[in-house]
Design a protein around this motif. Structure first.
Motif: not given
Length: 301
Positions: A3-6, A31-38, A137-141
């Motif tokens: 999760l922390s890698d996502r 909350a799960e530790g995912v990197g979230v960028t807006l 950021v190199r997002p996966h999604v």
């Protein structure tokens, strides 16, 4: 992948759009530790001011709404637990384009579009600003709107165009290496309003005696939204509805506490606001859950 890698990137038009459409998703993943960028495309200077004491901030009066909505967005992100939120090109780089309502109940471009409006932004210029963020950021999604911007607002449509073009450009190794190393986003989703869920919520409101909220909306013939067969994923953020409601309250100039959004919450609660739907626009569909849809935007990665 842990999760922390996502990493999840959301591209929206104005402050408050992210909370209404994806607030539970953002809070759950954060909350799960995912990197979230807006990334927000502009400050929403043309929005209607719903707080009487702040009406002077309106564009046609003191024109202070944009700066105020920056503060609202920051407070909303605190409520959702999101620490990385940015304006495309920086605050004020692009101006809210405004909108008008068409006869069919959808939004369309305003008759008078202000100078510097996002709707009139050069597509390549705006996309390059997002390319740089994508490569950083190199997002996966990536999550954004569909080609109609959900309901036709020109800034939503432009956000879709910019996000789509930037996604393609960011993956090209030889394209402007000064913007960072190339990155191909594995999955892109379009945020969706499920017509069936919205209709059920409106019916629940009317059964509860509320006939004024969403007045004129026919649950059997909603003016916009997605049919169930077009949906690919659902994120169940029911445990984070309170965070979403807190974020909505933070956007006080745009979302009235006694308005239809909160009325819907009071009558349908987690049923409407806790589950957020998506259409897969890029990448392969991953494993589905009991719902028949992906239940994780990172499914299959």
């Amino acid at each position: 992948m842990t999760l922390s890698d996502r990493r999840l990137l959301l591209v929206h038009a104005h402050p408050d759009d992210e909370t209404i459409g994806n607030g539970a998703t953002m809070a759950k993943y954060a909350a799960e530790g995912v990197g979230v960028t807006l990334v927000t495309s502009n400050r929403g200077e043309m929005g209607e001011v719903l707080v009487p004491d702040l009406e002077h901030l309106a564009f046609e009066r003191d024109n202070g709404l944009g700066a105020h909505r920056e503060i609202e967005l920051a407070e909303a992100m605190k409520a959702l637990g999101v620490t990385d939120h940015r304006f495309l090109g920086g605050p004020g780089r692009f101006h809210d384009s405004g909108m008008s309502w068409a006869e069919d109940g959808t939004a369309t471009a305003a008759h008078d579009v202000p100078e510097g409006a996002f709707w009139h932004a050069d597509l390549l210029v705006a996309s390059d600003l997002l390319v740089e963020i994508i490569r950083e950021v190199r997002p996966h999604v990536l999550v954004t709107y569909d080609q109609f911007g959900g309901y036709g607002h020109p800034d939503h449509v432009q956000a879709h165009r910019v996000a789509t073009y930037a996604t393609s450009l960011a993956a090209v190794r030889s394209y402007k290496p000064e913007l960072g190393d190339a990155w191909d986003i594995p999955k892109v989703y379009w945020s969706a309003m499920a017509k069936s869920q919205m209709a059920e919520g409106i019916r629940a409101m009317r059964e509860g005696g509320d006939t004024t909220s969403f007045e004129g909306w026919d649950p059997d013939n909603l003016p916009w939204g997605s049919d169930d067969e077009d949906l690919d994923a659902v994120v169940d953020g029911s445990d984070f509805v309170e965070a979403k409601m807190a974020a909505m309250r933070a956007h006080a100039t745009q979302i009235a506490l006694d308005g239809p959004f909160f009325a819907l919450s009071n009558n349908a609660g987690t049923q409407v606001w806790g589950k957020e739907f998506y259409r897969l626009a890029k990448g392969s569909r991953g494993p589905v859950g009991d719902s028949g849809l992906e239940e994780d935007l990172f499914a299959g990665l």
